[in-house]
Write an enzyme that holds these catalytic residues in place. Sequence first.
Site, PDB file in Angstrom:
ATOM      1  N   ASN A   1       0.875  -1.178   0.000  1.00  0.00           N
ATOM      2  CA  ASN A   1       0.000   0.000   0.000  1.00  0.00           C
ATOM      3  C   ASN A   1       0.912   1.227   0.000  1.00  0.00           C
ATOM      4  O   ASN A   1       1.468   1.582   1.033  1.00  0.00           O
ATOM      5  CB  ASN A   1      -0.884  -0.044   1.257  1.00  0.00           C
ATOM      6  N   TRP A   2       1.053   1.824  -1.163  1.00  0.00           N
ATOM      7  CA  TRP A   2       1.999   2.948  -1.294  1.00  0.00           C
ATOM      8  C   TRP A   2       1.464   4.227  -0.659  1.00  0.00           C
ATOM      9  O   TRP A   2       2.182   5.189  -0.498  1.00  0.00           O
ATOM     10  CB  TRP A   2       2.324   3.208  -2.766  1.00  0.00           C
ATOM     11  N   LYS A   3       0.170   4.247  -0.353  1.00  0.00           N
ATOM     12  CA  LYS A   3      -0.474   5.457   0.208  1.00  0.00           C
ATOM     13  C   LYS A   3      -0.210   6.655  -0.725  1.00  0.00           C
ATOM     14  O   LYS A   3      -0.142   6.478  -1.936  1.00  0.00           O
ATOM     15  CB  LYS A   3       0.001   5.687   1.640  1.00  0.00           C
TER      16      LYS A   3
ATOM     17  N   GLU B   1      -6.940   4.939   7.621  1.00  0.00           N
ATOM     18  CA  GLU B   1      -6.718   6.356   7.302  1.00  0.00           C
ATOM     19  C   GLU B   1      -7.933   6.956   6.609  1.00  0.00           C
ATOM     20  O   GLU B   1      -8.211   8.148   6.744  1.00  0.00           O
ATOM     21  CB  GLU B   1      -5.435   6.498   6.459  1.00  0.00           C
TER      22      GLU B   1
ATOM     23  N   HIS C   1      -9.555   1.386   4.640  1.00  0.00           N
ATOM     24  CA  HIS C   1      -8.299   1.571   5.380  1.00  0.00           C
ATOM     25  C   HIS C   1      -8.542   2.532   6.544  1.00  0.00           C
ATOM     26  O   HIS C   1      -9.344   3.456   6.435  1.00  0.00           O
ATOM     27  CB  HIS C   1      -7.214   2.118   4.451  1.00  0.00           C
TER      28      HIS C   1
ATOM     29  N   SER D   1       3.217  -1.955  10.420  1.00  0.00           N
ATOM     30  CA  SER D   1       4.651  -2.066  10.722  1.00  0.00           C
ATOM     31  C   SER D   1       5.238  -3.436  10.436  1.00  0.00           C
ATOM     32  O   SER D   1       6.109  -3.901  11.166  1.00  0.00           O
ATOM     33  CB  SER D   1       4.937  -1.646  12.173  1.00  0.00           C
TER      34      SER D   1
ATOM     35  N   GLY E   1       2.802  -1.022   4.265  1.00  0.00           N
ATOM     36  CA  GLY E   1       2.869   0.395   3.914  1.00  0.00           C
ATOM     37  C   GLY E   1       4.313   0.810   3.687  1.00  0.00           C
ATOM     38  O   GLY E   1       4.877   0.628   2.610  1.00  0.00           O
ATOM     39  N   GLY E   2       4.938   1.355   4.729  1.00  0.00           N
ATOM     40  CA  GLY E   2       6.286   1.924   4.617  1.00  0.00           C
ATOM     41  C   GLY E   2       7.288   1.015   3.921  1.00  0.00           C
ATOM     42  O   GLY E   2       8.026   1.456   3.031  1.00  0.00           O
TER      43      GLY E   2
ATOM     44  N   GLU F   1      -5.496  -4.657  10.612  1.00  0.00           N
ATOM     45  CA  GLU F   1      -4.466  -3.655  10.818  1.00  0.00           C
ATOM     46  C   GLU F   1      -4.765  -2.870  12.097  1.00  0.00           C
ATOM     47  O   GLU F   1      -5.578  -1.927  12.077  1.00  0.00           O
ATOM     48  CB  GLU F   1      -4.445  -2.673   9.641  1.00  0.00           C
TER      49      GLU F   1
ATOM     50  N   GLY G   1       2.488   2.431  10.803  1.00  0.00           N
ATOM     51  CA  GLY G   1       3.510   3.475  10.682  1.00  0.00           C
ATOM     52  C   GLY G   1       4.221   3.815  11.984  1.00  0.00           C
ATOM     53  O   GLY G   1       4.917   4.836  12.061  1.00  0.00           O
TER      54      GLY G   1
HETATM   55  P1  PGA Z   1       2.780   0.424   7.612  1.00  0.00           P
HETATM   56  O1  PGA Z   1       1.322   0.633   6.966  1.00  0.00           O
HETATM   57  O2  PGA Z   1       3.333  -0.865   7.064  1.00  0.00           O
HETATM   58  O3  PGA Z   1       3.569   1.625   7.161  1.00  0.00           O
HETATM   59  O4  PGA Z   1       2.606   0.370   9.085  1.00  0.00           O
HETATM   60  C1  PGA Z   1       0.456  -0.444   6.777  1.00  0.00           C
HETATM   61  C2  PGA Z   1      -0.852   0.051   6.204  1.00  0.00           C
HETATM   62  O5  PGA Z   1      -1.320   1.113   6.639  1.00  0.00           O
HETATM   63  O6  PGA Z   1      -1.455  -0.602   5.326  1.00  0.00           O
END
Ligand code: PGA
Length: 253
Positions: free
Chosen positions: A10-12, A100, A98, A214, A235-236, A168, A174
């Site tokens: 997930n590149w966001k 967010e 998600h 994470s 994500g990251g 999640e 993050g």
């Molecule tokens: P993260 O994000 O790996 O940076 O914690 C995961 C996500 O929000 O899908």
Amino acid sequence: MVRKTLIAGNWKMNELLSDGIALAKGVAEENKKATRKDCEILICPPFTLLMAIKKAIRGSKVMLGAQDCHFAEKGAHTGDISPEMLKDLGCQYVIVGHSERRTNHKESNALIAKKAEAAIRAGLKVIICIGETEAEKNAGKTIEVCRNQIMGSVPTASTAANTVIAYEPVWAIGTGRTPTASEVEEVHAAIRQIIASKLGRANANKMRVLYGGSMKPNNAKSLLSLADVDGGLIGGASLKVADFMAIAAASKQ
Ligand code: PGA
């Protein structure tokens, strides 16, 4: 029960054109070299990059997905993207719900269910995200929150073939923090029970439940080796070819 591992990036809201293309090409190249044949690799870039990334991964087994969609097929929805548009572009998956989006855009379970249903109607597979906040975890409400989110945001059209659940924990996203392996296993097992009560035992046994929050090369093996963890939403670490592919390599055979 064999469930094909899914490693989803997930590149966001990250990457401009040239860096995004380089990242996707890197993933496609490394995936060709990987000996694993039983692990699906998916990248979900921002809408602006979908067309370019589709070309960048052509000829590879890497799949393309988006990070959100509207529930309508088309119409007066300025700034929105329909699932049909994503399908037309070559997407196979779309993430919905998600945390967010639940937080920043006040998305409700009902709205997420509508989006998921629309995406399935358009022929996409959906990754429906759920997970508790830190306060909810501290109050011992993790399973209750997951139950409410599954009951409210998974549409009746969902089956193991068209739906993936991503657990999640909001406080793990993050932050570099994760639940312990036994906590993750406990929640994933509970999620599978909840899916069974909603969609039947056969779907629950076959539906993939990803862990996200994470996930990094150094913790991927302990998380991905758990019996009810069928992959990761990353994500990251999905923004670095080496980290993303190291996570894929750590997934269970
Ligand atoms: P993260 O994000 O790996 O940076 O914690 C995961 C996500 O929000 O899908």
